[in-house]
Scaffold this active site. Structure first.
Site, PDB file in Angstrom:
ATOM      1  N   ILE A 128     -84.991  40.378  42.087  1.00  0.00           N
ATOM      2  CA  ILE A 128     -85.371  41.146  43.275  1.00  0.00           C
ATOM      3  C   ILE A 128     -84.583  42.454  43.289  1.00  0.00           C
ATOM      4  O   ILE A 128     -84.524  43.162  44.272  1.00  0.00           O
ATOM      5  CB  ILE A 128     -85.171  40.325  44.558  1.00  0.00           C
ATOM      6  CG1 ILE A 128     -85.966  40.925  45.697  1.00  0.00           C
ATOM      7  CG2 ILE A 128     -83.713  40.133  44.908  1.00  0.00           C
ATOM      8  CD1 ILE A 128     -86.299  39.932  46.786  1.00  0.00           C
ATOM      9  N   TRP A 129     -83.941  42.742  42.150  1.00  0.00           N
ATOM     10  CA  TRP A 129     -83.243  43.995  41.888  1.00  0.00           C
ATOM     11  C   TRP A 129     -82.019  44.176  42.780  1.00  0.00           C
ATOM     12  O   TRP A 129     -81.618  45.291  43.059  1.00  0.00           O
ATOM     13  CB  TRP A 129     -84.171  45.187  42.022  1.00  0.00           C
ATOM     14  CG  TRP A 129     -85.249  45.220  40.987  1.00  0.00           C
ATOM     15  CD1 TRP A 129     -85.528  44.274  40.050  1.00  0.00           C
ATOM     16  CD2 TRP A 129     -86.194  46.262  40.788  1.00  0.00           C
ATOM     17  NE1 TRP A 129     -86.585  44.645  39.277  1.00  0.00           N
ATOM     18  CE2 TRP A 129     -87.025  45.867  39.705  1.00  0.00           C
ATOM     19  CE3 TRP A 129     -86.428  47.481  41.391  1.00  0.00           C
ATOM     20  CZ2 TRP A 129     -88.058  46.657  39.237  1.00  0.00           C
ATOM     21  CZ3 TRP A 129     -87.459  48.267  40.932  1.00  0.00           C
ATOM     22  CH2 TRP A 129     -88.266  47.864  39.872  1.00  0.00           C
ATOM     23  N   HIS A 130     -81.457  43.068  43.224  1.00  0.00           N
ATOM     24  CA  HIS A 130     -80.258  43.148  44.071  1.00  0.00           C
ATOM     25  C   HIS A 130     -79.024  42.755  43.276  1.00  0.00           C
ATOM     26  O   HIS A 130     -78.144  42.065  43.768  1.00  0.00           O
ATOM     27  CB  HIS A 130     -80.413  42.232  45.290  1.00  0.00           C
ATOM     28  CG  HIS A 130     -81.512  42.658  46.206  1.00  0.00           C
ATOM     29  ND1 HIS A 130     -81.908  41.890  47.280  1.00  0.00           N
ATOM     30  CD2 HIS A 130     -82.323  43.747  46.205  1.00  0.00           C
ATOM     31  CE1 HIS A 130     -82.909  42.501  47.906  1.00  0.00           C
ATOM     32  NE2 HIS A 130     -83.181  43.618  47.271  1.00  0.00           N
ATOM     33  N   TYR A 131     -78.961  43.188  42.032  1.00  0.00           N
ATOM     34  CA  TYR A 131     -77.814  42.806  41.218  1.00  0.00           C
ATOM     35  C   TYR A 131     -76.559  43.534  41.693  1.00  0.00           C
ATOM     36  O   TYR A 131     -76.616  44.641  42.231  1.00  0.00           O
ATOM     37  CB  TYR A 131     -78.071  43.046  39.728  1.00  0.00           C
ATOM     38  CG  TYR A 131     -78.706  44.370  39.370  1.00  0.00           C
ATOM     39  CD1 TYR A 131     -77.942  45.529  39.320  1.00  0.00           C
ATOM     40  CD2 TYR A 131     -80.058  44.447  39.056  1.00  0.00           C
ATOM     41  CE1 TYR A 131     -78.518  46.737  38.968  1.00  0.00           C
ATOM     42  CE2 TYR A 131     -80.646  45.647  38.708  1.00  0.00           C
ATOM     43  CZ  TYR A 131     -79.870  46.794  38.663  1.00  0.00           C
ATOM     44  OH  TYR A 131     -80.440  47.996  38.333  1.00  0.00           O
ATOM     45  N   HIS A 132     -75.442  42.876  41.497  1.00  0.00           N
ATOM     46  CA  HIS A 132     -74.165  43.385  41.995  1.00  0.00           C
ATOM     47  C   HIS A 132     -73.040  42.754  41.181  1.00  0.00           C
ATOM     48  O   HIS A 132     -73.277  41.870  40.359  1.00  0.00           O
ATOM     49  CB  HIS A 132     -74.004  43.061  43.484  1.00  0.00           C
ATOM     50  CG  HIS A 132     -74.229  41.626  43.827  1.00  0.00           C
ATOM     51  ND1 HIS A 132     -75.500  41.075  43.956  1.00  0.00           N
ATOM     52  CD2 HIS A 132     -73.377  40.586  44.030  1.00  0.00           C
ATOM     53  CE1 HIS A 132     -75.411  39.789  44.241  1.00  0.00           C
ATOM     54  NE2 HIS A 132     -74.124  39.459  44.283  1.00  0.00           N
TER      55      HIS A 132
END
Length: 576
Positions: free
Chosen positions: A516-520
């Protein structure tokens, strides 16, 4: 990408928007301080140098420029004048562009899941589905932030980029279905992160114009700020001789013609370099500069400035799984608007499209429109990831596509993503080229609790689909198992499918996981940086972006990443 901050499968819906003409063109701001790096001097000096003009870097630069001379280096170009970024109607085309200077740089994680990172001024806020929501109060407390300054910083951001979306019938049915199955209470339109179902904010205005972190540069002092585009930082420069610890004092960067430039910070104990290059870029640049795990750096032939084994660790990406629900009636085109925040650690959201198999519009390429009939495949094909997918995965999708009818592709997706997550991976260099993507592994569902949350989320989605509120958007003869089987056939990743995917939700979660492209992570607080975001063991260097997060904030991190840029800008100016 701070951010990329949108559900990749939702990129498919944007193909339909191309023929609807929903958005008006947004007028680009006149930024006198923005120029191409080829115009910059060979050597320059500033009070602050910010590497990365993304979701955090733009508000940070705008704030610091009020009382100091600031250089903002962005490896990509300007979002302004690019209709694919500025307008909702071009959403998928931004992802489809895989040229060397495109706004979205694609990669596939070691888990076999296609992904992308931003390469444009404004960062992930230029690419995502636009959902805007704050972090929870508990998140703020755990981060050690000042609540009053956090609220003030959120409001500063929201005055420029946050809007209330127009919620129509499909999203309303999703909202009512969530409430009916117990994801309550209903909290209306709300930017806060609270349990229940709500309508969140959007960075798309009523005309469909996207408002990004780059718009926050409107608040900058133009006399004190220089923004260089197409400035690719190769490494940070450190002063070592006669010092107990390394001092960051400059950066090397190349312009689009390949010419090397140097920028240094002015003398003064308060002047600093700040990395805001995102969860992938910041740890990558640290390693390329000699700050990272000694053994790994030496294996790449990089001189070790500081042995920091935690750089590149703690990488996470919120796993997302979805069910495709064909509708017997037309539905509106919508991105993420409604969210159900459950108490068991899952967020339920959805997106819809209208008459996906309609005749091609006169201004849309016929082949592109035909591909858009098979919506779930569009994400992979449109962003150029198809060659990275296994031939078996693509072939498995051809049969339902070839047998599709117009009605079969009129509907939407209901998706779930889990809080946190608890599962962690790592980032390592593949080579010493700063333009290349490093190797990244997120280890989706490595922690059993993440998997249990995914299953609970899917069970909630099943209940919503079977709810009275959502009934007019479902075919009564299509069982949940049928919908699972339909969605399983979509080539969303390189992970092999199993015979029991539609019988075991655990297996379904593992086999159909998407980003969901919420990498951190990668430069986490307490591991790489301290509570003031200073890199531990190094002087005059901070990291201010999503790479410092241990968990992803709220249901979408972009609001908090922008807030953090403003928040730290104010704190740093106060320190002066």
């Amino acid at each position: 990408m701070a951010h990329l901050l949108c559900t990749p499968i939702i990129a498919s819906f944007a193909m339909i928007l191309l023929s609807l003409g929903l958005a008006k063109s947004q007028k680009a701001p006149s930024y006198t301080f923005m120029k191409n790096a080829v115009e910059s001097p060979a050597v320059s000096f500033y009070d602050y140098i910010i590497v990365g003009g993304g979701t955090a870097g733009c508000p940070l630069a705008a704030t610091l420029s009020r009382n100091a001379r600031v250089l903002l280096l962005e490896r990509g170009g300007s979002p302004y004048g690019n209709q694919n970024i500025s307008n909702l109607v071009g959403f998928a085309h931004t992802l489809a562009d895989n040229s060397p200077n495109s706004a979205a740089q694609q990669f596939v994680s070691e888990d076999g899941v296609p992904n992308a990172r931003a390469r444009v001024l404004g960062g992930g806020s230029c690419l995502n589905a636009g959902f805007y929501t704050r972090a929870s109060m508990k998140y703020v407390q755990n981060a050690g932030w000042n609540q009053a300054l956090v609220n003030e910083s959120y409001r500063w951001v929201e005055e420029t980029v946050a809007f209330e979306p127009l919620v129509q019938q499909w999203q309303s049915a999703l909202r009512d279905g969530l409430i009916e199955v117990g994801v309550g209470p209903y909290n209306g339109f709300n930017l806060d992160h609270i349990y229940g179902t709500k309508i969140g904010g959007s960075i798309f205005d009523k005309h469909g114009n996207r408002h990004t972190a780059a718009d926050l540069l409107r608040h900058a002092n133009p006399a004190h700020l220089t923004v260089l585009l197409h400035a690719r930082v190769t490494k940070l420069l450190f002063r070592l001789r006669g010092r107990p610890r390394p001092l960051a004092h400059g950066v090397l960067y190349r312009d689009s013609a390949g010419k090397l430039h140097k920028a240094y910070i002015n003398k003064g104990s308060k002047n600093e370099i700040m990395l805001s290059a995102g969860a992938i870029g910041s740890p990558q640049i640290l390693m390329l500069s000699g700050v990272g795990p000694r053994r790994h750096l030496k294996s790449m032939g990089i001189p070790v400035v500081l042995d920091q084994p935690m750089v590149g660790t703690g990488m996470s990406d919120n796993p997302m799984n979805a069910l495709y629900v064909p509708s017997p009636i037309p539905v509106e085109v919508s991105l993420i608007q409604v969210v159900g925040i459950t108490r068991f650690g899952t967020y339920i959201e959805g997106a819809s499209g209208s008459n996906f198999a309609g005749a091609p519009a006169s201004n849309v390429d016929d082949k592109l429109q035909r591909e858009s009939v098979f919506l779930p495949k569009i994400y992979q094909l449109s962003i150029g990831a198809s060659e990275r997918l296994t031939s078996e995965a693509v072939a498995s999708a051809e049969e339902p596509r070839n047998n599709s009818t117009e009605l079969a592709f009129r509907g939407g997706f209901i998706l779930e993503k889990i809080i946190g997550p608890l599962s962690k991976g790592d980032l390592k260099l593949k080579n010493t080229n700063p333009d290349d993507n490093p190797s990244i592994r997120f280890n989706y569902f490595k922690e059993p609790k993440d998997l249990r949350r995914c299953v609970a989320g899917l069970k909630t989605i099943e209940k919503v689909i079977q709810s009275k509120a959502f009934s007019k958007f479902t075919y009564p003869f299509l069982s949940i198992e049928s919908l699972l089987n339909m969605t399983i056939s979509f080539p969303v990743n390189n992970i092999p499918r199993h015979d029991n995917d539609s019988k075991s939700l655990e297996q379904y979660c593992r086999d159909t996981v998407m980003t969901i492209w919420h990498y951190h992570g990668g430069c986490q607080v307490g591991r790489v940086v301290d509570l003031d975001y200073r890199v531990m063991g190094v002087d005059a260097l901070r990291v201010v972006d999503g790479s410092t997060f241990i968990n992803s904030p709220g249901t979408n991190p972009q609001a908090t990443v922008m807030m953090l840029g403003r928040y730290m800008g104010i704190k740093i100016l106060n320190e002066r």
